[in-house]
Design a protein around this motif. Structure first.
Motif, mmCIF file in Angstrom:
data_model
loop_
_atom_site.group_PDB
_atom_site.id
_atom_site.type_symbol
_atom_site.label_atom_id
_atom_site.label_comp_id
_atom_site.label_asym_id
_atom_site.label_seq_id
_atom_site.Cartn_x
_atom_site.Cartn_y
_atom_site.Cartn_z
ATOM 1 N N GLY A 141 -89.645 9.410 63.428
ATOM 2 C CA GLY A 141 -90.081 10.690 62.890
ATOM 3 C C GLY A 141 -91.491 10.626 62.327
ATOM 4 N N GLU A 142 -91.901 11.736 61.733
ATOM 5 C CA GLU A 142 -93.225 11.812 61.105
ATOM 6 C C GLU A 142 -93.245 10.916 59.868
ATOM 7 O OE1 GLU A 142 -96.030 15.030 58.774
ATOM 8 O OE2 GLU A 142 -94.414 15.786 60.045
ATOM 9 N N MET A 143 -94.265 10.059 59.788
ATOM 10 C CA MET A 143 -94.376 9.127 58.670
ATOM 11 C C MET A 143 -95.838 8.973 58.299
ATOM 12 S SD MET A 143 -93.469 5.000 58.345
ATOM 13 C CE MET A 143 -92.618 5.050 59.855
ATOM 14 N N SER A 144 -96.094 8.967 57.004
ATOM 15 C CA SER A 144 -97.437 8.634 56.544
ATOM 16 C C SER A 144 -97.315 7.692 55.357
ATOM 17 C CB SER A 144 -98.237 9.885 56.177
ATOM 18 O OG SER A 144 -97.610 10.597 55.139
ATOM 19 N N LEU A 145 -98.282 6.804 55.256
ATOM 20 C CA LEU A 145 -98.297 5.805 54.191
ATOM 21 C C LEU A 145 -99.425 6.133 53.231
ATOM 22 C CD1 LEU A 145 -97.879 2.556 56.312
ATOM 23 C CD2 LEU A 145 -96.138 4.174 55.573
ATOM 24 N N HIS A 146 -99.164 5.933 51.948
ATOM 25 C CA HIS A 146 -100.139 6.287 50.926
ATOM 26 C C HIS A 146 -100.229 5.185 49.894
ATOM 27 C CE1 HIS A 146 -100.064 10.429 52.456
ATOM 28 N NE2 HIS A 146 -98.801 10.140 52.690
ATOM 29 N N VAL A 147 -101.446 4.796 49.548
ATOM 30 C CA VAL A 147 -101.696 3.868 48.457
ATOM 31 C C VAL A 147 -102.468 4.648 47.404
ATOM 32 C CG1 VAL A 147 -102.799 1.719 47.741
ATOM 33 C CG2 VAL A 147 -101.729 1.879 50.007
ATOM 34 N N VAL A 148 -101.913 4.697 46.200
ATOM 35 C CA VAL A 148 -102.489 5.513 45.137
ATOM 36 C C VAL A 148 -102.737 4.648 43.910
ATOM 37 C CG1 VAL A 148 -102.081 7.526 43.650
ATOM 38 C CG2 VAL A 148 -101.241 7.529 46.009
#
Length: 173
Positions: free
Chosen positions: A109-116
């Protein structure tokens, strides 16, 4: 976004402003720090996103200066912060690849990775109101009050503005 590539070419969207992903449809948010507990939670988050047909947002939080910087030090440590963010992004990619490899069918599926950048509890609580579900693992590294839940999972259960799924360690055996 990734498809059935078992985690290859996983995108990383970096936000260094201390803000979680915004302006995107509600989805399943998985907190991932590379620990075993967060990998089990990531696997379950993939399953939840598939079940509900929602996007999956995988979030790692970097707190480079928990106590803050003394005056004038922020500029001196900027390169170290950038290295820490890059290292965290690489670890996040590797975590997704590891979970994808152990799944019977890779998440497609749709996936996004985020580093905050920021305090993990504050960042996750800020992201919670925009999510369908938040999925976190357990660590239990704290004192008696947090014997079964870690401080992050405990804070999410008590304060998040969305449903929280806490994934325990799988049974031994």
């Amino acid at each position: 976004m990734t498809g059935g590539s078992a985690g290859r070419d996983v995108p990383v969207v970096l936000s260094v402003l201390g803000r979680p992903p915004a302006g995107r449809p509600a989805g399943v948010l998985a907190a991932c720090d590379g620990s075993d507990g967060s990998l089990w939670a990531l696997d379950r988050a993939m399953t939840e996103a598939e079940l509900f047909g929602l996007p999956l947002y995988v979030l790692a939080v970097v707190n480079p200066a928990p106590a803050g910087y003394p005056p004038g030090m922020a500029e001196l440590v900027q390169e170290s912060v950038e290295t820490l963010v890059e290292s965290t992004a690489d670890g996040l990619r590797r975590s997704v690849v590891a979970v994808q490899r152990q799944r019977p069918t890779p998440y497609a599926g749709e996936m996004s990775l985020h580093v905050v950048l920021g305090n993990v509890i504050e960042v996750l609580l800020e992201a919670a109101p925009r999510q369908h579900t938040m999925v976190v693992g357990t660590r239990g590294n704290g004192g008696f009050a947090r014997l079964l839940l870690g401080s992050v999972s405990s804070a999410m259960v008590h304060h998040a503005a969305c449903p929280v799924l806490v994934v325990p360690a799988p049974p031994a055996g």
